[in-house]
Design a protein around this motif. Structure first.
Motif, short mmCIF file in Angstrom:
data_model
loop_
_atom_site.label_atom_id
_atom_site.label_comp_id
_atom_site.label_asym_id
_atom_site.label_seq_id
_atom_site.Cartn_x
_atom_site.Cartn_y
_atom_site.Cartn_z
N GLY B 163 -3.34 11.67 -4.73
CA GLY B 163 -4.34 11.20 -3.78
C GLY B 163 -5.51 10.52 -4.47
N LEU B 164 -5.95 11.10 -5.55
CA LEU B 164 -7.03 10.47 -6.31
C LEU B 164 -6.60 9.10 -6.80
N TRP B 165 -5.38 9.05 -7.33
CA TRP B 165 -4.88 7.77 -7.83
C TRP B 165 -4.82 6.73 -6.72
N GLN B 166 -4.27 7.12 -5.59
CA GLN B 166 -4.13 6.16 -4.49
C GLN B 166 -5.48 5.63 -4.05
N LEU B 167 -6.45 6.51 -3.94
CA LEU B 167 -7.77 6.06 -3.48
C LEU B 167 -8.41 5.10 -4.48
N VAL B 168 -8.47 5.49 -5.74
CA VAL B 168 -9.15 4.64 -6.72
C VAL B 168 -8.36 3.35 -6.96
N HIS B 169 -7.05 3.43 -6.86
CA HIS B 169 -6.26 2.20 -7.04
C HIS B 169 -6.54 1.23 -5.89
#
Lengths: 213, 213
Positions: B163-169
DNA sequence: GTATATTCTAAACACTGTTCGGAAATTGAT
DNA sequence: ATCAATTTCCGAACAGTGTTTAGAATATAC
């Protein structure tokens, strides 16, 4: 106006676009060749220039086509005023589903490879109705109206919509560029993180607070 | 081994890569021409094939170079074990900052235009240490260890990292493709949404719950 | 100093997008 | 139905691309 001649023109124009999109789907955006497209629709390469001023113009037309279908796809999910939380999640899932179902259109739309044509997409144009941005903004607004999101400052509504966009866009892009080969079912994870972000908005701290705490 | 000859080879190899990257920065990924690169480093076009097997191989090398710098950039933010929340946010901001500072590398890395070379990036390879994914996973793990995130099931840690990755990406990509022209300061908005997602994880509902409620 | 391996080049091949002159084909009006 | 005008299409050419090949120049090693 608008009769036999124009209808034929419009139809072969569409045939060219379909052939081009199929070619992108098969050989990647890099493998889109005007000559191959021409051969596919039984035309001479030069004949295509009667329908599109350049290769970039053709790609731009594909972008606009994709954008229309994208907006329509988001608009097609029924607004659930009684359950704004579910609507919030469903809009996000639909965003991702479109990207998965139409990866060529989606990447052309947002990658902008080789196209310098001024695509008019994104959030700034708030005047235009029925765009994907307005749909997402509506999902946020419903949650504010229902009292689930408690906004304290005027800009917060837009900030929330932006956050939703960023999350689902990241999900969509990573989905079609990284997790396509792996046949894992990602939907549950998407729902989980969408709901989690939703809960953060419900909690409603942090807007215009000092950065590190 | 590894002496005068090899050092020269490595150096001109790097010169070729630098010229190629500069050309991508100036003319876009589409405008990367081997002949132009050759002219830039005072070589014949065919000479480049002594250093890279093909154009795709050159692009692949740029991807790997970008990946190394990216991993290093994320590793360079000091781990703050006493304030896992701040670390969580800082990692996200660093992710976005790298994309903004190195958009050519970033897009080559994640777009994969024209490159069929098997890029080994993404989350699956958990064995490899010191990758950007491991850094993000560490940020999540710290918050779990500190008791801020209360995970109930084994897969939840990975779900949070994803989830963190998806948001920052999503933030990074939209930043370099949509909001670059508009000189708006987006950092505060990024912090706001990062903290909001963070709060959602702190609340910690929803994992493996039924979809629509 | 000579044999060997490396590095570089010029020329060519098969592509690409695009332009141009002119040939078909379709249209509208007499 | 004839004729002029427009629209549509094609063949050929131009400049550009990535890549291969044969061979020349260069540097290394003995």
């Amino acid at each position: 106006m608008s009769s036999p001649r124009q209808r034929r023109k419009l139809r072969t124009r569409q045939a060219v676009m379909d052939a081009a999109l199929a070619m992108v789907r098969e050989n990647g955006p890099h493998g889109l060749s005007l000559r191959a497209v021409a051969k596919r629709v039984d035309y001479s390469p030069a004949a295509l220039y009667e329908y599109f001023g350049s290769k970039d113009a053709l790609i731009g037309a594909l972008c606009n086509e994709g954008m229309q279908r994208f907006d329509a796809a988001l608009r097609s999910v029924p607004v659930d005023e009684d359950n704004p939380q579910a609507y919030f999640v469903q809009i996000g899932l639909q965003y991702i589903a479109f990207a998965e179902a139409n990866p060529e259109h989606f990447r052309l739309m947002f990658d902008r490879i080789g196209t310098n044509t001024e695509l008019h997409l994104g959030p700034p144009k708030e005047t235009e109705q029925d765009t994907f941005w307005m749909v997402m903004a509506e999902a946020v607004r419903l949650n504010i109206a229902a009292g689930h999101f408690k906004v304290k400052q005027p800009g917060e509504e837009k900030a929330i919509t932006l956050g939703l966009w960023q999350l689902v866009h990241g999900m969509a892009i990573l989905q079609i560029t990284m997790f396509r080969a792996t046949g894992e079912k990602m939907t549950d994870l998407h729902i989980y993180n969408l709901k989690t972000l939703y809960d953060g908005y419900v909690a409603g701290n942090h807007f215009a607070s000092n950065p590190t705490e």
